[in-house]
Scaffold this motif. Sequence first.
Motif, PDB file in Angstrom:
ATOM      1  N   ALA A 193       0.895  -1.027  -0.178  1.00 56.20           N
ATOM      2  CA  ALA A 193       0.095  -0.092   0.015  1.00 56.20           C
ATOM      3  C   ALA A 193       0.960   1.127  -0.130  1.00 56.20           C
ATOM      4  CB  ALA A 193      -0.934  -0.224   1.296  1.00 56.20           C
ATOM      5  N   SER A 194       2.034   1.138   0.898  1.00 60.13           N
ATOM      6  CA  SER A 194       2.731   2.411   0.771  1.00 60.13           C
ATOM      7  C   SER A 194       3.549   2.434  -0.748  1.00 60.13           C
ATOM      8  CB  SER A 194       3.827   2.059   1.854  1.00 60.13           C
ATOM      9  OG  SER A 194       4.750   3.392   1.901  1.00 60.13           O
ATOM     10  N   PHE A 195       3.896   1.516  -1.210  1.00 58.60           N
ATOM     11  CA  PHE A 195       4.624   1.565  -2.461  1.00 58.60           C
ATOM     12  C   PHE A 195       3.802   2.305  -3.603  1.00 58.60           C
ATOM     13  CE2 PHE A 195       5.000  -0.519  -6.607  1.00 58.60           C
ATOM     14  CZ  PHE A 195       6.525  -0.012  -6.914  1.00 58.60           C
ATOM     15  N   LEU A 196       2.368   1.605  -3.417  1.00 58.09           N
ATOM     16  CA  LEU A 196       1.372   1.751  -4.486  1.00 58.09           C
ATOM     17  C   LEU A 196       1.196   3.620  -4.268  1.00 58.09           C
ATOM     18  CD1 LEU A 196      -1.124  -1.121  -4.361  1.00 58.09           C
ATOM     19  CD2 LEU A 196       0.571  -0.337  -6.188  1.00 58.09           C
ATOM     20  N   THR A 197       0.804   4.109  -3.095  1.00 58.02           N
ATOM     21  CA  THR A 197       0.643   5.432  -2.873  1.00 58.02           C
ATOM     22  C   THR A 197       1.752   6.436  -3.252  1.00 58.02           C
ATOM     23  OG1 THR A 197      -0.699   4.907  -0.899  1.00 58.02           O
ATOM     24  CG2 THR A 197      -0.047   7.067  -0.832  1.00 58.02           C
ATOM     25  N   ARG A 198       3.020   5.872  -3.133  1.00 57.98           N
ATOM     26  CA  ARG A 198       4.194   6.479  -3.508  1.00 57.98           C
ATOM     27  C   ARG A 198       4.143   6.859  -5.135  1.00 57.98           C
ATOM     28  NH1 ARG A 198       7.045   3.735   0.289  1.00 57.98           N
ATOM     29  NH2 ARG A 198       7.997   2.594  -1.465  1.00 57.98           N
TER      30      ARG A 198
END
Length: 211
Positions: A193-198
């Motif tokens: 989720a963190s990767f996708l948001t970035r």
Amino acid sequence: MNVSGTLSFFRLFRDPSLCLPHHTVSTFNHLPIPLSRAFAKADGEKKVDIRAVVLDKDNCFAVPKENEVYKPYTERFEELRKAYPGSRLLIVSNSAGTLSDPTGAEADLLEKNTGVEVLRHNTKKPGCHPDVLSYLRNAPDTGVTHPSQVAIVGDRLFTDVMMANMMGSYGFWIRDGVVEEKGIFVRLERSLASFLTRRGYVPPSPQSQFE
């Protein structure tokens, strides 16, 4: 084993945004009530109309494997019950009310302790979304006619939030549960989720019945 969750995980290869929440809060006590407050818009614009709320149990409002509201959350839980009375508030767990609870004893106890109905379902989240929507549409007091009128609240991105997006509803993520979880799947979903948001990904927008 959550076969539904395992199979649904592969859907993320095609549409990774399915695991992203529409709104994130630290704990259950930080939920806005009513939940539509999370999407307040300027006057004259179309407003989000959340008529029913689906609650996860473990590590959302209860200690995992316990069938009662975590005491520091009691006041907030009662506020939520008042805002969404009767069938407008529904507990959908991957433990109580499932085949993991064959006699229904956990679901019965949870209903007694919370005053909220627990959905009985054979397929675990996120695959039980048709059962959830059917219940809310057929209940006489929810007023739900479209998935965009429903919010799913839970601590897991690959089950609770993903179910919300598969339904076309709003996903509320409880980032910090009652207890800290360090399992491999929890770390995986948070990292993804963190990767996708970035990378600029956003959750699917629930389609309003008026659009």
